[in-house]
Design a protein around this motif. Structure first.
Motif, short mmCIF file in Angstrom:
data_model
loop_
_atom_site.label_atom_id
_atom_site.label_comp_id
_atom_site.label_asym_id
_atom_site.label_seq_id
_atom_site.Cartn_x
_atom_site.Cartn_y
_atom_site.Cartn_z
N SER A 78 0.80 -1.15 -0.06
CA SER A 78 0.20 -0.34 0.07
C SER A 78 0.73 1.00 0.36
O SER A 78 2.19 1.52 0.71
CB SER A 78 -0.91 0.43 1.08
OG SER A 78 -0.96 1.32 1.52
N THR A 79 0.03 2.61 -0.69
CA THR A 79 1.04 3.14 -0.54
C THR A 79 -0.19 4.40 -0.13
O THR A 79 -0.13 5.56 -0.04
CB THR A 79 1.13 4.32 -1.61
OG1 THR A 79 2.29 5.61 -1.78
CG2 THR A 79 0.29 4.24 -3.02
N THR A 80 -1.31 3.72 0.44
CA THR A 80 -2.20 4.95 1.58
C THR A 80 -2.44 4.93 2.05
O THR A 80 -2.77 6.02 3.16
CB THR A 80 -3.49 4.41 0.31
OG1 THR A 80 -3.73 4.04 -0.98
CG2 THR A 80 -4.21 4.75 0.58
N LEU A 81 -2.09 4.16 3.29
CA LEU A 81 -2.31 3.59 4.53
C LEU A 81 -1.39 4.25 5.38
O LEU A 81 0.08 4.80 4.97
CB LEU A 81 -2.07 1.99 4.68
CG LEU A 81 -3.06 1.48 4.51
CD1 LEU A 81 -3.53 -0.04 5.09
CD2 LEU A 81 -4.67 1.65 4.73
N GLY A 82 -1.68 5.27 6.17
CA GLY A 82 -0.83 5.55 7.34
C GLY A 82 -1.23 7.36 7.04
O GLY A 82 -0.36 8.30 7.43
N ARG A 83 -0.87 7.30 5.14
CA ARG A 83 -1.47 8.87 4.55
C ARG A 83 -2.83 9.68 5.10
O ARG A 83 -3.59 9.42 5.14
CB ARG A 83 -1.33 8.90 3.33
CG ARG A 83 0.60 8.39 3.10
CD ARG A 83 0.59 8.06 1.69
NE ARG A 83 1.12 9.39 0.95
CZ ARG A 83 1.56 8.74 0.11
NH1 ARG A 83 1.83 8.32 -1.02
NH2 ARG A 83 1.48 10.93 -0.59
#
Ligand code: BT5
Length: 319
Positions: free
Chosen positions: A269-274
């Motif tokens: 993922s490059t989505t979670l935490g953002r």
């Protein structure tokens, strides 16, 4: 037939006489000659002399259906279709699957699309050199479980890209594949169902492979291609086969064990935490993407500290 000739020439270690080739393929010598000329027009360099026979010097980057089929699970055999151009592989796949064809599974691949589609009817630019294909599969699952397919396919694609090209492919929820924050691939899943059970699923995959980003006819796109990222061309046949095979092998996880897929999705993922903005039918919600729920919905903590779960929508990642 062109592809059978190409395969025979590729397999041959030495020049092959025209007569032998024609006999092997069960066609006349003049038919063979016509096909050879067509292959030359497609960019194949084929040496030919009456005494020595035909010899393949080089092939352009085209997908040869027989080669691809040989790398796929047996369920696909006889149902692998290669085209030079088509409006949309998804449309053709749906048409054929609805007519009872492509059983138990099938794959349609094309060199370019003239009317490629994204989600919500958006256009998908598909110039030559990309991977534009649709899988038809028939898992015994409910319509609800079918919503898991885009997440599964995105994990498979990101992993295949990493294995075959070494790029650091990441997933933007729910199913955009990005390299360095730019979109390199997208997935369009469509289905037919009866009484809540899936009849067939069409998994359309578009992957910008061996062409430069300038060829995309969508100016200002936040897109990239494998060629631009790696300065190398990828073996499109091997990549297609890997993705199709991995999706096929993972089909049972749509019914049981989806948690494993979610785990791998989180890793890519490059989505979670953002901080993200989710646009659902015009409503925009900004917040922090914290996790996926058990069905792959995106869990966002909004500005009022409220937990929201999104099943659909468009995500914009904040820098
Ligand atoms: C997708 O839609 O990402 C799904 C794309 C699926 C394409 C495959 S190709 C084989 C099969 N046959 C079809 O007809 N379709 C499937 P979506 O998330 O809605 O993204 C669409 C948006 O991406 C467009 O509105 C553009 O902004 C952008 N776009 C268009 N072409 C692109 C490309 N080649 N690379 C990156 N972005 C693109």
């Amino acid at each position: 037939m062109k592809q059978q000739i190409l395969k025979a020439l590729k397999d041959a270690q030495a020049p092959v006489s025209g007569q032998r080739l024609a006999d092997e393929l069960g066609i006349s010598r003049s038919a063979l000659w016509k096909h050879i000329n067509k292959l030359r027009k497609l960019g194949c360099r084929i040496d030919g002399s009456p005494k020595i026979g035909y010899r393949l010097l080089s092939v352009p980057d085209i997908i040869i259906v027989e080669e691809l089929a040989a790398l796929l699970p047996s369920a696909f055999q006889g149902n692998v279709i290669g085209l030079e151009a088509v409006e949309s592989t998804n449309d053709l796949a749906k048409e054929m699957a609805s007519a009872g064809k492509l059983k138990p599974a099938g794959l349609i691949v094309t060199e370019r699309q003239t009317g490629g589609r994204g989600r919500f009817g958006r256009p998908w630019s598909s110039p030559p050199g990309g991977l534009w294909f649709s899988l038809v599969v028939r898992p015994e699952i409910s319509v609800g479980a079918a919503a898991r397919m885009p997440l599964l396919a995105s994990v498979v694609i990101a992993a295949a890209l990493k294995n075959l090209t070494g790029v650091d492919a990441r997933i933007k929820w729910p199913n955009d594949i990005l390299i360095c924050e730019k979109k390199v691939a997208g997935i369009l899943t469509e289905l037919a169902a009866e009484l809540g059970q899936v009849d067939y699923l069409v998994v359309g995959i578009g992957l910008n492979a061996n062409f430069s980003t300038e060829l995309l006819d969508a100016p200002g796109l936040n897109a990239t291609t494998l060629l631009d990222e790696t300065d190398r061309t990828v073996d499109r046949t091997a990549l297609t086969a890997q993705i199709a095979t991995d999706i096929w092998n993972a089909l049972p996880s749509l019914a049981t064990g989806f948690e494993m897929v979610l785990e791998r999705w989180r890793d890519f993922s490059t989505t979670l935490g953002r901080t993200v903005t989710v646009d659902v039918a015009g409503e925009k919600v900004t917040g922090r993407a914290v996790d996926l729920d058990t069905e792959g919905g995106l869990v966002v903590i909004d500005a009022n500290n409220k937990r929201r779960v999104f099943r659909a929508g468009e995500v914009t990642l904040q820098k």
